[in-house]
Design a protein around this motif. Structure first.
Motif, short mmCIF file in Angstrom:
data_model
loop_
_atom_site.label_atom_id
_atom_site.label_comp_id
_atom_site.label_asym_id
_atom_site.label_seq_id
_atom_site.Cartn_x
_atom_site.Cartn_y
_atom_site.Cartn_z
N SER A 188 -32.10 24.25 -5.09
CA SER A 188 -32.13 25.75 -5.18
C SER A 188 -31.15 26.29 -6.47
N VAL A 189 -30.54 25.45 -6.87
CA VAL A 189 -29.28 25.77 -7.98
C VAL A 189 -29.68 25.42 -9.29
N ASP A 190 -30.58 24.38 -9.72
CA ASP A 190 -30.76 23.77 -10.66
C ASP A 190 -31.09 24.53 -11.88
N LYS A 191 -32.03 25.51 -11.82
CA LYS A 191 -32.55 26.46 -13.00
C LYS A 191 -31.36 27.41 -13.26
N ARG A 192 -30.61 28.02 -12.42
CA ARG A 192 -29.75 28.93 -12.47
C ARG A 192 -28.51 28.41 -13.28
N ALA A 193 -28.16 26.97 -12.72
CA ALA A 193 -26.85 26.20 -13.30
C ALA A 193 -27.26 25.89 -14.63
N PHE A 194 -28.51 25.50 -15.08
CA PHE A 194 -28.83 25.03 -16.37
C PHE A 194 -28.89 26.29 -17.11
N LYS A 195 -29.17 27.54 -16.87
CA LYS A 195 -29.17 28.88 -17.71
C LYS A 195 -27.70 29.09 -17.88
N ARG A 196 -27.15 29.15 -16.91
CA ARG A 196 -25.47 29.42 -17.16
C ARG A 196 -25.05 28.44 -18.03
N ALA A 197 -25.10 27.29 -17.89
CA ALA A 197 -24.36 26.24 -18.86
C ALA A 197 -25.18 26.58 -20.41
N LEU A 198 -26.44 26.51 -20.41
CA LEU A 198 -27.00 26.86 -21.88
C LEU A 198 -26.41 28.15 -22.26
N TYR A 199 -26.05 29.18 -21.49
CA TYR A 199 -25.43 30.44 -22.11
C TYR A 199 -24.07 30.06 -22.65
N HIS A 200 -23.34 29.30 -22.28
CA HIS A 200 -22.21 28.57 -22.58
C HIS A 200 -22.11 27.76 -23.80
N VAL A 201 -22.90 26.59 -23.73
CA VAL A 201 -22.94 25.64 -24.90
C VAL A 201 -23.83 25.64 -25.84
N ARG A 202 -24.97 26.49 -25.35
CA ARG A 202 -25.98 26.98 -26.51
C ARG A 202 -26.90 25.73 -26.97
#
Length: 189
Positions: free
Chosen positions: A13-27
């Motif tokens: 349930s959290v994988d896509k949101r967690a990925f997007k959040r990490a992607l925002y940070h590390v690009r």
């Protein structure tokens, strides 16, 4: 105490949101995937026996810590290998992530949108995503936890390791900055 199935369901349930959040940070997609995978492994390994209700908060804190660890490793690596160039290749701007995949579903009972509406919506979503990426790190983190992860102020403060007042300030500034930037582009929500 979370069962194996409950833990698995939570992580799904959290994988896509967690990925997007990490992607925002590390690009960088590969790095973001590594951070999310590492976070999930740590949650399962160290906290898999906790009650299901505690998992969201624990996971957010682990994800934050794994992201900070990634930045520390990058800083160390860059200090040691400054003359050797970039090992991981050019930074990925996240363009491979399909934001519309997450938001493209048409709710039951609603008419299918025209191609023009879909393109307009895609442009608005891209503008919002770009402006979120431009926020300072702490504002972006607070904003995403509060409005993307739908965490309350106390949960966000605990996950970020700061006071509730700081969370409110970061969120207020993020919303103001996003509002100004989108208004300047002619986008009103």
């Amino acid at each position: 105490m979370a069962t194996e199935q409950e833990l698995s369901d939570f992580l799904k349930s959290v994988d896509k949101r967690a990925f997007k959040r990490a992607l925002y940070h590390v690009r960088n997609e590969e790095s973001a995937l590594d951070i999310v995978q590492d976070s999930m492994m740590k949650l399962a390994e160290h906290y898999g026996d906790k009650p299901v209700a505690e998992l969201p908060m624990l996971f957010q804190r682990i994800l934050t810590n794994c992201t900070l660890d990634w930045f520390r490793r990058q800083k160390t690596r860059n200090a040691v290998f400054t003359n050797l160039g970039d090992f991981e290749g050019p930074d990925d701007d996240g363009s491979g992530f399909d934001l519309l995949e997450v938001h493209s579903g048409v709710p039951e009972g609603e008419a299918v949108q025209s191609a023009e509406d879909i393109v307009r919506r895609q442009q608005v979503l891209h503008s919002i995503e770009t402006e979120i990426q431009a926020l300072p790190a702490r504002q972006r983190e607070a904003f995403l936890m509060r409005y993307w992860e739908e965490m309350d102020v106390a949960e966000t403060a605990a996950a970020m390791g700061c006071s509730e007042g700081s969370v409110k300030t970061h969120c207020f500034r993020a919303v103001q900055a996003l509002s100004r930037a989108l208004k300047a582009k002619g986008i009103t929500l």
